[in-house]
Design an enzyme around this catalytic site. Structure first.
Site, PDB file in Angstrom:
ATOM      1  N   GLY A 157       6.660   6.399   7.035  1.00 36.18           N
ATOM      2  CA  GLY A 157       5.338   7.016   7.023  1.00 36.18           C
ATOM      3  C   GLY A 157       4.352   6.090   7.697  1.00 36.18           C
ATOM      4  N   LEU A 158       3.150   6.571   7.898  1.00 37.36           N
ATOM      5  CA  LEU A 158       2.119   5.788   8.567  1.00 37.36           C
ATOM      6  C   LEU A 158       1.688   4.574   7.746  1.00 37.36           C
ATOM      7  CD1 LEU A 158      -0.142   8.747   9.769  1.00 37.36           C
ATOM      8  CD2 LEU A 158       1.355   7.340  11.215  1.00 37.36           C
ATOM      9  N   SER A 159       1.061   3.625   8.401  1.00 36.05           N
ATOM     10  CA  SER A 159       0.468   2.481   7.708  1.00 36.05           C
ATOM     11  C   SER A 159      -0.570   2.995   6.713  1.00 36.05           C
ATOM     12  CB  SER A 159      -0.193   1.546   8.724  1.00 36.05           C
ATOM     13  OG  SER A 159      -0.829   0.471   8.067  1.00 36.05           O
ATOM     14  N   GLY A 160      -0.470   2.563   5.463  1.00 34.37           N
ATOM     15  CA  GLY A 160      -1.410   3.007   4.443  1.00 34.37           C
ATOM     16  C   GLY A 160      -0.999   4.277   3.728  1.00 34.37           C
ATOM     17  N   ALA A 161       0.171   4.824   4.067  1.00 31.34           N
ATOM     18  CA  ALA A 161       0.606   6.081   3.449  1.00 31.34           C
ATOM     19  C   ALA A 161       0.975   5.898   1.982  1.00 31.34           C
ATOM     20  CB  ALA A 161       1.789   6.660   4.223  1.00 31.34           C
ATOM     21  N   GLY A 162       1.378   4.682   1.621  1.00 30.74           N
ATOM     22  CA  GLY A 162       1.768   4.424   0.237  1.00 30.74           C
ATOM     23  C   GLY A 162       3.241   4.084   0.081  1.00 30.74           C
ATOM     24  N   LYS A 163       3.920   3.767   1.181  1.00 31.17           N
ATOM     25  CA  LYS A 163       5.362   3.492   1.152  1.00 31.17           C
ATOM     26  C   LYS A 163       5.712   2.350   0.192  1.00 31.17           C
ATOM     27  CE  LYS A 163       5.455   2.600   5.545  1.00 31.17           C
ATOM     28  NZ  LYS A 163       4.006   2.836   5.768  1.00 31.17           N
ATOM     29  N   SER A 164       5.068   1.201   0.395  1.00 33.20           N
ATOM     30  CA  SER A 164       5.383   0.028  -0.427  1.00 33.20           C
ATOM     31  C   SER A 164       4.973   0.242  -1.883  1.00 33.20           C
ATOM     32  CB  SER A 164       4.682  -1.215   0.127  1.00 33.20           C
ATOM     33  OG  SER A 164       5.179  -1.540   1.410  1.00 33.20           O
ATOM     34  N   SER A 177       8.789   2.627  10.689  1.00 31.70           N
ATOM     35  CA  SER A 177       9.921   3.174  11.463  1.00 31.70           C
ATOM     36  C   SER A 177       9.539   4.489  12.138  1.00 31.70           C
ATOM     37  CB  SER A 177      11.156   3.349  10.578  1.00 31.70           C
ATOM     38  OG  SER A 177      10.869   3.889   9.304  1.00 31.70           O
TER      39      SER A 177
END
Length: 200
Positions: free
Chosen positions: A31-38, A105
C-alpha cells in the site's frame, strides 16, 4: 552459481511447522506510504503472539539499517531491496514462522516475483487500500509534502506509479476500519486457511 547447491537439512519446514503448531506463511502488506501497513502488521503480530504463534515482522525502514543498508532508492535498488526481503522471508517460512512483511512494493511484477519464489500457498497479499488523499492527510513523515515540492524524486503515488493489487487475498482500508477491525479480519482469514487454530 554453477557450483552452488541447495543443502537439504535433516529437519524440514513441515517438521518445524508441526513443532510450532502452525502453518508458515508470508503476509505481504502492500500500500501507499502512510496507508497503515506497519501499524496493522504490528498489531497483528501482537495478537498472534498472544495466541502463542511464532512470528517475525519485516519492516521497510528497519531492513535498510542492515540487510539493505548499501542500497539507495533508484528503481533498481528498490527492486533489489524487495528481492532480498523476499529471500529472507522465504528462509523464515522454511523455519516455520508466520512472517509479516510491510513494504510499499508498488509494482505487480515485484510482488509476483516474491510470490513465485515461495512455496505454493505461502504468500498472502494484504492490500492496505487507504486512499492517496487519506495518506496525504496523515503524512506522518512529511514525505508527501516534500514530494509535491519536488524535494523527493520518484515518490510512489506522486511521481512514481503504484499498481494496486487486482485480486488481493484481503483488502483493508484503514480510513474505514479501526485497527482492531483490521486485525480481526486478518485473524479470521488465517483461521479459515488453517494457518492458526481458531480460539476455543
Amino acid at each position: 552459481m554453477n557450483n552452488i547447491v541447495w543443502q537439504q537439512h535433516q529437519v524440514d519446514r513441515k517438521q518445524r511447522e508441526a513443532h510450532k503448531q502452525q502453518q508458515a506463511v508470508v503476509l505481504w502488506f502492500t500500500g501507499l506510504s502512510g496507508a497503515g501497513k506497519s501499524t496493522v502488521a504490528g498489531a497483528l503480530e501482537q495478537a498472534l503472539l498472544e495466541r502463542g504463534a511464532h512470528t517475525y515482522l519485516l519492516d521497510g525502514d528497519n531492513v535498510r539499517h542492515g540487510l539493505c543498508a548499501d542500497l539507495g532508492f533508484s528503481e533498481a535498488d528498490r527492486s533489489e531491496n524487495l528481492r532480498r526481503v523476499g529471500a529472507v522471508a522465504g528462509l523464515m517460512v522454511d523455519a516455520g514462522l508466520i512472517v509479516l512483511s510491510a513494504f510499499i512494493s508498488p509494482l505487480k511484477s515485484q510482488r509476483d516475483a516474491i510470490r513465485k519464489a515461495l512455496p505454493d500457498g505461502k504468500f498472502i497479499e494484504v492490500y492496505v487500500a487507504t486512499s492517496l488523499e487519506e495518506c496525504e492527510k496523515r503524512d506522518v513523515k512529511g514525505l508527501y509534502q516534500k514530494a509535491r515540492l519536488g524535494e523527493i524524486k520518484n515518490f510512489t503515488g506522486i511521481s512514481d506509479p503504484y499498481e494496486a493489487p487486482e485480486q488481493p487475498d484481503i483488502r483493508l482500508d484503514t480510513a474505514l476500519l479501526s485497527l482492531e477491525q483490521s486485525v480481526q479480519q486478518l485473524l479470521l482469514l488465517l483461521e479459515q486457511r488453517g494457518i492458526i487454530r481458531p480460539q476455543s
